[in-house]
Write an enzyme that holds these catalytic residues in place. Structure first.
Site, PDB file in Angstrom:
ATOM      1  N   ASP A  54       0.846  -1.200   0.000  1.00 18.81           N
ATOM      2  CA  ASP A  54       0.000   0.000   0.000  1.00 18.81           C
ATOM      3  C   ASP A  54       0.875   1.242   0.000  1.00 18.81           C
ATOM      4  O   ASP A  54       1.872   1.327   0.730  1.00 18.81           O
ATOM      5  CB  ASP A  54      -0.901   0.026   1.232  1.00 18.81           C
ATOM      6  CG  ASP A  54      -1.680   1.333   1.318  1.00 18.81           C
ATOM      7  OD1 ASP A  54      -2.590   1.535   0.494  1.00 18.81           O
ATOM      8  OD2 ASP A  54      -1.350   2.167   2.194  1.00 18.81           O
ATOM      9  N   TYR A  59       2.864  10.025   0.865  1.00 13.96           N
ATOM     10  CA  TYR A  59       3.986   9.427   1.584  1.00 13.96           C
ATOM     11  C   TYR A  59       5.316   9.839   0.946  1.00 13.96           C
ATOM     12  O   TYR A  59       5.714   9.321  -0.104  1.00 13.96           O
ATOM     13  CB  TYR A  59       3.862   7.906   1.602  1.00 13.96           C
ATOM     14  CG  TYR A  59       2.581   7.393   2.211  1.00 13.96           C
ATOM     15  CD1 TYR A  59       1.819   8.171   3.092  1.00 13.96           C
ATOM     16  CD2 TYR A  59       2.105   6.126   1.891  1.00 13.96           C
ATOM     17  CE1 TYR A  59       0.644   7.692   3.643  1.00 13.96           C
ATOM     18  CE2 TYR A  59       0.925   5.641   2.442  1.00 13.96           C
ATOM     19  CZ  TYR A  59       0.200   6.429   3.318  1.00 13.96           C
ATOM     20  OH  TYR A  59      -0.976   5.957   3.853  1.00 13.96           O
ATOM     21  N   LYS A  85      -3.698   5.894  -3.364  1.00 14.57           N
ATOM     22  CA  LYS A  85      -4.772   6.746  -2.855  1.00 14.57           C
ATOM     23  C   LYS A  85      -4.963   7.971  -3.746  1.00 14.57           C
ATOM     24  O   LYS A  85      -4.069   8.342  -4.504  1.00 14.57           O
ATOM     25  CB  LYS A  85      -4.483   7.151  -1.408  1.00 14.57           C
ATOM     26  CG  LYS A  85      -4.297   5.911  -0.512  1.00 14.57           C
ATOM     27  CD  LYS A  85      -4.032   6.251   0.919  1.00 14.57           C
ATOM     28  CE  LYS A  85      -3.808   4.982   1.716  1.00 14.57           C
ATOM     29  NZ  LYS A  85      -2.484   4.372   1.448  1.00 14.57           N
ATOM     30  N   GLY A 237      -1.769   0.597  11.109  1.00 19.09           N
ATOM     31  CA  GLY A 237      -1.471   1.040  12.469  1.00 19.09           C
ATOM     32  C   GLY A 237      -1.884   0.077  13.557  1.00 19.09           C
ATOM     33  O   GLY A 237      -2.482   0.499  14.555  1.00 19.09           O
ATOM     34  N   ASN A 240      -1.009   1.116  17.107  1.00 19.34           N
ATOM     35  CA  ASN A 240      -1.441   2.450  17.554  1.00 19.34           C
ATOM     36  C   ASN A 240      -0.268   3.431  17.605  1.00 19.34           C
ATOM     37  O   ASN A 240      -0.055   4.140  18.595  1.00 19.34           O
ATOM     38  CB  ASN A 240      -2.143   2.385  18.901  1.00 19.34           C
ATOM     39  CG  ASN A 240      -3.589   1.922  18.798  1.00 19.34           C
ATOM     40  OD1 ASN A 240      -3.939   0.881  19.332  1.00 19.34           O
ATOM     41  ND2 ASN A 240      -4.418   2.669  18.085  1.00 19.34           N
ATOM     42  N   SER A 241       0.519   3.448  16.530  1.00 13.87           N
ATOM     43  CA  SER A 241       1.665   4.343  16.343  1.00 13.87           C
ATOM     44  C   SER A 241       2.873   3.969  17.191  1.00 13.87           C
ATOM     45  O   SER A 241       3.855   4.710  17.203  1.00 13.87           O
ATOM     46  CB  SER A 241       1.300   5.803  16.616  1.00 13.87           C
ATOM     47  OG  SER A 241       0.251   6.220  15.781  1.00 13.87           O
ATOM     48  N   GLY A 242       2.798   2.852  17.918  1.00 11.50           N
ATOM     49  CA  GLY A 242       4.005   2.423  18.606  1.00 11.50           C
ATOM     50  C   GLY A 242       3.820   1.771  19.955  1.00 11.50           C
ATOM     51  O   GLY A 242       4.538   0.833  20.297  1.00 11.50           O
ATOM     52  N   ILE A 243       2.872   2.225  20.762  1.00 13.75           N
ATOM     53  CA  ILE A 243       2.809   1.773  22.146  1.00 13.75           C
ATOM     54  C   ILE A 243       2.522   0.279  22.281  1.00 13.75           C
ATOM     55  O   ILE A 243       2.982  -0.362  23.238  1.00 13.75           O
ATOM     56  CB  ILE A 243       1.791   2.601  22.957  1.00 13.75           C
ATOM     57  CG1 ILE A 243       1.989   2.345  24.460  1.00 13.75           C
ATOM     58  CG2 ILE A 243       0.358   2.321  22.505  1.00 13.75           C
ATOM     59  CD1 ILE A 243       1.267   3.326  25.349  1.00 13.75           C
ATOM     60  N   LEU A 244       1.808  -0.301  21.303  1.00 11.21           N
ATOM     61  CA  LEU A 244       1.541  -1.735  21.378  1.00 11.21           C
ATOM     62  C   LEU A 244       2.717  -2.570  20.881  1.00 11.21           C
ATOM     63  O   LEU A 244       2.710  -3.796  21.009  1.00 11.21           O
ATOM     64  CB  LEU A 244       0.276  -2.085  20.589  1.00 11.21           C
ATOM     65  CG  LEU A 244      -1.031  -1.561  21.181  1.00 11.21           C
ATOM     66  CD1 LEU A 244      -2.215  -1.935  20.289  1.00 11.21           C
ATOM     67  CD2 LEU A 244      -1.253  -2.082  22.594  1.00 11.21           C
ATOM     68  N   ALA A 245       3.721  -1.905  20.325  1.00  9.36           N
ATOM     69  CA  ALA A 245       4.964  -2.587  19.946  1.00  9.36           C
ATOM     70  C   ALA A 245       6.032  -2.379  21.005  1.00  9.36           C
ATOM     71  O   ALA A 245       6.715  -3.311  21.427  1.00  9.36           O
ATOM     72  CB  ALA A 245       5.451  -2.089  18.592  1.00  9.36           C
ATOM     73  N   PRO A 248       4.355  -0.028  27.348  1.00  6.44           N
ATOM     74  CA  PRO A 248       4.000   1.243  28.007  1.00  6.44           C
ATOM     75  C   PRO A 248       5.182   1.914  28.684  1.00  6.44           C
ATOM     76  O   PRO A 248       5.143   2.259  29.858  1.00  6.44           O
ATOM     77  CB  PRO A 248       2.953   0.798  29.030  1.00  6.44           C
ATOM     78  CG  PRO A 248       3.357  -0.597  29.395  1.00  6.44           C
ATOM     79  CD  PRO A 248       3.883  -1.200  28.112  1.00  6.44           C
TER      80      PRO A 248
END
Length: 340
Positions: A54, A59, A85, A237, A240-245, A248
């Site tokens: 994609d 971009y 897009k 995503g 969520n832009s990083g926090i789940l990777a 915390p």
């Protein structure tokens, strides 16, 4: 890699690999990437089995599409799925007036001009074909008619009206002629995606970060509507832009900004449940969206081969069903979230 066949209107459909590749990072998002490193990352994605790519004119202000060009020329056209897009025209500008200063680095000096008209859609499509060096694009998404991009509900509604009065018929014509296989919306907010779905004959939505291990509000009405109408979801995503990777940790990112304390606290609790089951947070985050029957692919992207290889390995992790049950029991996941 496993694939998911999607054919909403009986035109032969599209085979999505469960893990796709989102190329925004290769547009020098947040940091500059060399051409050699960008190509190595794309080749790593191919080696890992990704066959869905994609991109978008935004971009890197065309850079992502032009970097795909030499990579795709070495592949057989029927061996991959490609989406881009519409909704922005890229115009040359003085360097100090280019779009994305501080967000995209070392890009061409271009500025975005929003254009959701019929002619704007066609011009954007033709320019993408040229930058990509291909003779067809499988899927076109109308890009960013949402509040996040335009700043207010009123401004978003105006863009939706502009598109539905004009540009929508361009995408409809391209699909009806068989020029593209499918069209939809690349949207940051599920209520805006639902507005589009209720007003037109959309095939797919690329939903950025709005159906994740952390957020499932789209189950209220949008995802049930998609199931009813056979609309597919490409999930961007997933972290969520990083926090789940990253987990915390202090300074973790959520929605492209530093995560607020309530988000950090919630992710801390989710991670604790994962640890009890011997599961890494990032494994659960990548696999969770794929449990919904409308999701056809998850596209986390990456700027390095190691990131692509890591994402691929996460798909193979075996997650116990009890993990999802415990997250629901502790009120950290909606009870109606599909988990089987």
């Amino acid at each position: 890699m496993r694939t998911r066949h999607f054919d909403r209107i009986g035109n032969g459909g599209i085979d999505f690999t469960e893990l796709g590749f989102g190329t925004a990072p290769l547009g020098n998002l947040y940091r500059a990437v060399s051409d050699e490193d960008a190509n190595a990352t794309l080749e790593a994605a191919w080696k890992a089995g990704c066959r869905y790519y994609d991109t978008a004119p935004l971009y890197g202000l065309g850079l992502s599409e032009t970097r795909l060009n030499p990579f795709l020329r070495s592949k057989k056209r029927d061996d991959y799925v490609l989406s881009s897009k519409v909704g922005r025209i890229m115009r040359a500008s003085p360097p100090e007036h280019r779009t994305g200063i501080g967000k995209f680095f070392d890009t061409p000096s271009r500025r975005e001009v929003y254009d959701y008209s019929y002619d704007g859609v066609m011009r954007s499509f033709e320019a993408s074909l040229e930058r990509l060096g291909v003779d067809r694009i499988d899927i076109l998404f109308v890009h960013d008619v949402d509040i996040f991009t335009h700043g207010s509900r009123q401004a978003s509604d105006q863009r939706i009206e502009e598109f539905m009065r004009s540009g929508y018929y361009g995408l409809l014509s391209l699909r009806d002629q068989g020029v593209i296989k499918a069209f939809g919306g690349g949207i940051n907010e599920w209520p805006v995606a639902q507005t589009l779905a209720e007003r037109g004959d959309f095939d797919l939505f690329l939903l950025a970060g709005r159906y994740t291990l952390l957020e499932q509000e789209a189950l209220q009405s949008f995802l049930p509507l998609c199931q009813k109408r056979g609309i597919g979801i490409v999930l961007g995503g997933p972290y969520n832009s990083g926090i789940l990777a990253s987990g915390p940790r202090p300074g973790a990112f959520y929605n492209y900004s530093e995560a607020p304390q309530d988000i950090i606290d919630r992710v801390t609790r989710i991670e604790a449940v994962c640890k009890r089951h011997g599961v890494r947070l990032i494994e659960a985050a990548l696999q969770f969206p794929l449990l919904h029957p409308s999701v056809v692919s998850v596209i986390p992207g990456g700027q390095r081969p190691s990131e692509v290889e890591s994402n691929r390995s996460l798909l193979d992790a075996k997650l116990p069903k009890a993990l999802w049950a415990d997250l629901k029991q502790e009120g950290l996941m909606r009870a109606d979230a599909p988990t089987a």
